[in-house]
Design a protein around this motif. Sequence first.
Motif, short mmCIF file in Angstrom:
data_model
loop_
_atom_site.label_atom_id
_atom_site.label_comp_id
_atom_site.label_asym_id
_atom_site.label_seq_id
_atom_site.Cartn_x
_atom_site.Cartn_y
_atom_site.Cartn_z
N LEU A 16 1.28 4.37 -2.81
CA LEU A 16 1.21 5.57 -2.71
C LEU A 16 2.31 6.43 -3.09
O LEU A 16 2.31 7.59 -3.78
N VAL A 17 3.62 5.75 -3.02
CA VAL A 17 4.81 6.52 -3.70
C VAL A 17 4.47 6.73 -5.13
O VAL A 17 4.82 7.69 -5.66
N ILE A 18 3.88 5.85 -5.88
CA ILE A 18 3.68 5.87 -7.34
C ILE A 18 2.65 6.72 -7.50
O ILE A 18 2.72 7.87 -8.44
N ILE A 19 1.70 6.56 -6.78
CA ILE A 19 0.38 7.46 -7.22
C ILE A 19 0.81 9.00 -6.86
O ILE A 19 0.57 9.87 -7.50
N PHE A 20 1.41 9.25 -5.69
CA PHE A 20 1.93 10.26 -5.29
C PHE A 20 2.96 11.09 -6.43
O PHE A 20 3.09 12.31 -6.66
N GLY A 21 3.69 10.23 -6.99
CA GLY A 21 4.63 10.62 -8.15
C GLY A 21 4.02 10.93 -9.29
O GLY A 21 4.16 11.92 -9.92
N PHE A 22 3.06 10.21 -9.59
CA PHE A 22 2.21 10.56 -10.91
C PHE A 22 1.13 11.71 -10.81
O PHE A 22 0.99 12.34 -11.78
N PHE A 23 0.57 11.74 -9.63
CA PHE A 23 -0.38 12.76 -9.58
C PHE A 23 -0.20 13.49 -8.34
O PHE A 23 -1.02 13.34 -7.50
N ILE B 141 0.75 -1.31 0.10
CA ILE B 141 0.01 0.06 0.06
C ILE B 141 0.80 1.38 0.13
O ILE B 141 0.58 2.11 -0.82
N LEU B 142 2.09 1.31 0.71
CA LEU B 142 2.85 2.55 0.75
C LEU B 142 3.62 2.75 -0.59
O LEU B 142 3.57 3.79 -0.75
#
Lengths: 113, 801
Positions: B485-492, B481-482
Motif C-alpha cells: 500500500l505504501v508503494i501503491i499510494f506513492g505511485f497512485f 500488504i502494508l
Amino acid sequence: MEILMAFVIGILFTCATYLMLSKSILRIIIGTGLLSHGAHLLLLTMGGLKKGAVPLLTEEAASYVDPLPQALILTAIVISFGVTAFLLVLAYRAYQELGTDDMERLKGNDVNE
Amino acid sequence: MSSLHWAVFAPFLLAIFVPTFYKRFRSIHTGWLILGLPILLFVYFLQFISITKGGNTFTASATWIPSLEIGIDFYVDGLGLLFALLITGIGSLVILYSIYYLSKEKEKLNQFYVYLLLFMGAMLGVVLSDNLIVLYMFWEFTSLSSFLLIGYWNDRDRSRYGAQKSLLITVLGGLGMFGGFIILSFMGGTFSIRELVAQSDTLINHPLFIPALLLVLLGAFTKSAQFPFHIWLPGAMEAPTPVSAYLHSATMVKAGIYLVARLSPVFAESGVWLWVVSVVGLVTLFWGSFTAVKQTDLKSLLAYSTVSQLGLIMSLLGLGAAALHYEDLDDNIYMAATVAAIFHLINHATFKGSLFMAAGIVDHETGTRDIRKLGGLMPFMPITFTITVIGGFSMAGLPPFNGFLSKEMFFTGMIHTLQLDIFNMETWGLLFPVVAWVASVFTFIYSMILVFKTFTGKAQLEKLEKKPHEAPIGMLISPVILVSLVIIFGFFPNLLSSTLIEPAVASIQPTLTSHDFHVHISFWHGWTTELWMTIGVVILGTLLTLTLTKWIPIYKVFPEKYTLNKVYDGILSLLDQWTNQLNKKVITGSIRSYLIYIFSFFFLILVYALFIKDAFHIDLTNLAPIGIYELVLVLAMVIGAISIIFAKSRLTSIIILGAVGYTVSLFFVLFRAPDLALTQLVIETISVALFLLCFYHLPKLASRSEERITFRLNNALVSIGVGIVVTLVALSAHSQKLFNPISDYYLENAYKEAGGKNVVNVILVDFRGMDTMFEIAVLGIAALGIFAMIRLRLTRRNKES
C-alpha cells in the motif's frame, strides 16, 4: 431570665466541651452528661420561661407554659439516659478488658504510628 | 438498530464468545476464529464509499436514554469512514499477524482477543458516534482496553508500570474532555456533534467557549500523545507487538487526531485553536523526532517516531483551521494543510504499522530489540529488510513512497503559513517551516538508523539469543500488504483522493465544500521550494547520520534527571508523599484531635454565618423576671459545672455532676415543669449510681492515677468558642420569634379530644405517641446492648479453649 439562661447554657457547653477534649473516658462521659443538661435547658429556655401556670388543665389558669418543649425534653432525657448508661457500661467493659481509661492509649494498633 | 449499529457492536458481541471458542477449540489458534469479523466489517465499510463520495452521510440512531437526549446515534461521513476503514483494515492485518506472533501454547489467547475486540468495537464507536456522551463512553472504553492490552503480560513490572501510566494520562485527558463536552452541550443545548457544528458561529461568542476548547484539546492531546503528554506512549511499548502496531501507531493514538478533526468546524474559528493545535503539534513533532534518534530499542524508536508523526498531523490540522478565515478566496491555499493531514494520516498508518510488524519479526526471530546488539541481519531476513526499507524510506519522506508525497504537502502547508496575516502569524509564522524542516532532518536520521543499524553492517550473532532466520510466511503477509500500500499510494495517490480524502476533508471543513480542492492532491510534480527542502533534508540528514557518533553526545547535555518521565514519576511520588503526610498529620487516631476539628468547624461555620447574614439580634423586651431562687440556682449550677473541670478525683466529679443534675431538676420545678422535674430527679439518681458502679468500684489499676485535667490552651479556646457560639445562637434565636407556638392547640384540645388534663403526658402518649414508642425502643436496645456487653465474652472463652 432568658438572657441569663443563655449565658448559663453557654457555660455548661464550655465545660462539657472541655471535658470531652480530655483524655479520660470518665471525663468524656461526664462531659456528655453536662452537654445534655445544657441542651435540655436550651430547649426549655427557647420555649419561653414562666409565662403562665403548670400545663395541667386542672389549674384553670388564664395561661399555661408551653407544654410542647417539655414533652420534647422528656423524650430527650430518656434517650440520653439510655445512651449514657450504654456508654458507661461500654467504658466499664473497655476498662476491664483493656486495662486503661486513657483515650490516647486506646488508639487502634493498626493506625500509622 | 440498523446494520451500522450491528457493525459497531459486533466486536463486543464476538468478544463474549471468545472464551468459549478458546476452550472448545483448543487445537485451532483463537485468532483464526476472530479474523473473519474485521474483514467482514472492512468490506461492509467499503460500501459506504459510494455514499460519502457524493458528499452524503449515512445516519442511524437508536434510543438509549431518551429523557436525557442521549441516543446511540451513529453517522458515516468522509472522516468517520476513513477511520473506520483504517480500524477494520489494519485490525484484520494485525489479527492475522498476531496469529503467527503469539504462541498458541504459551499465551492467554482468550484474554488477548477479548481485549482486542473490545478495543476495536470501542474505536469504531468513537469514530462513528454523533452523540458526545456516547463518544465519551467509547473513548474511555478505548483507554480501558488499551490499559488491559499494555498490561497483557501482567507478570512483568514494566508492563504494569506502562499500563498504569497510560491509563492515568489518558483518563486524565478523557475526564478533561468530558468536562469540555458538558460545557459544549450547555452552550449549544445539544449533545449532537452535527447540531453543534451547525451553530458554530454563535458558540464562539459564548464566555465558556475557550474553557471548552482547551478541555477538549486536553483530551485529544493526551490520547494522541502530544507534548508533554507523550510519555505514556514509549511506556506502552511493553505491550505485545501486534498491539503496538494496532493501537499505538494506527488507531488509538489517532483518536485525538480524529477528535481535533471532528470538532474543527466547531472551534476552528478561534485563533486560540489555530495556535494551540499547530504549536503543540510542531513542538511534539520536533521533540519526538529529536528524542527518537537517541533510542536504542527498536520499539522505543518507533514510539517516539509515532509521537513525532502525530505531532506533524496535528500541526497540519491546526493550520488547516486558517482556511476558515479566508472564505472569500477562490483558491484557498490553506486547505492544502488539511488535505496533507488526512493524506499523511493514511500514509502513517500504513508505514508505521508495517515497521512495527517488522520490528516484531526482528524481536521474534532474534530475541532482542536492542539496536546495539542487532546488525547485519539483511542476509538472514531479506523480506523483513525490504519491508523495513520501504517503510523507513517512506517515513523519512523519500520518493517514490507515499511518505514523500505527504511530506511535500506538509512543507507546502508550512510554507503557506508565511502568507498568513491573522492572529499574529505574520511575526512568528517563519518559525513554522523552519522547525518543520529541522524536525524532518531528525526524522530522516532516525529512519536511517532504524533501517541500516538493524540490517546492515556486521552481524553480532554471539550477542543474539537465537540464530536469526526469516519469519514464517504468515507473519510476513500483513507487513507485505502494508508496504504494498505504501508503494501503491506513492505511485497512485489519486486512488485515494476522490474516494477517501475529499470526503474526509469535506467533513473537517464543511463550509468550504464548494472549493475545488482535489487539484492540490494531484499537483505533485514540479521543481518547487518543497522539493528543494526535501533535497536539503536528505543531504543534511545523510551527513548527520554518517557522523552520528560524533554528535550523539549532545544528548548528554540534557541530564536524565530532567526528562519528562522523571517529572511524571516525581509528581506521582510527591502526591503519594503529600497525601501520606497529610493523612498522618490529620488522621492521628486520637479522638481528641477529631473532636477539636469538629468543634472548631462548628464554631467557625456558625460565627461566619451569624456574621455574614447579620443574624445576631438581641431583644430585651418580653423577658421573664429574674427572681432570687433562680439566681441562687444559676450560681450553684455555674459553680458546679466549672468545678468539675478542676476536680481532682473522679468521685468528686461524679458527685458534682449529680449536683448539677439535681439543680437542673430544680430549674424544672421553677419553670413549671413537674413531669420533667420528676424524671430528671430519678434519672439523675440512677445515672450517678451507674457512674459510681462503673468507676468507683473498679479495682485499682496501675495506670489509674488520680490527677487533674492537664490544662491545654487549645482545648480551652475551643471550648470557650463553643460556649460563646451557643450563647450567641440562643440569644439571637430568642430575640427573633417569627410566629406563635402551636401549643395553644394542645392546651385547648388536650381534654376535648384526648380526655387528659396533664397536657405534657397527653402530648407524649396521644398527640405525639410515635416519639414515645421509639424512645421506648431506644431504652430497650440500650438495655439489651448492656446485657449483651456484659454477658458476651468471646475473647475470654477463646482464651480458655
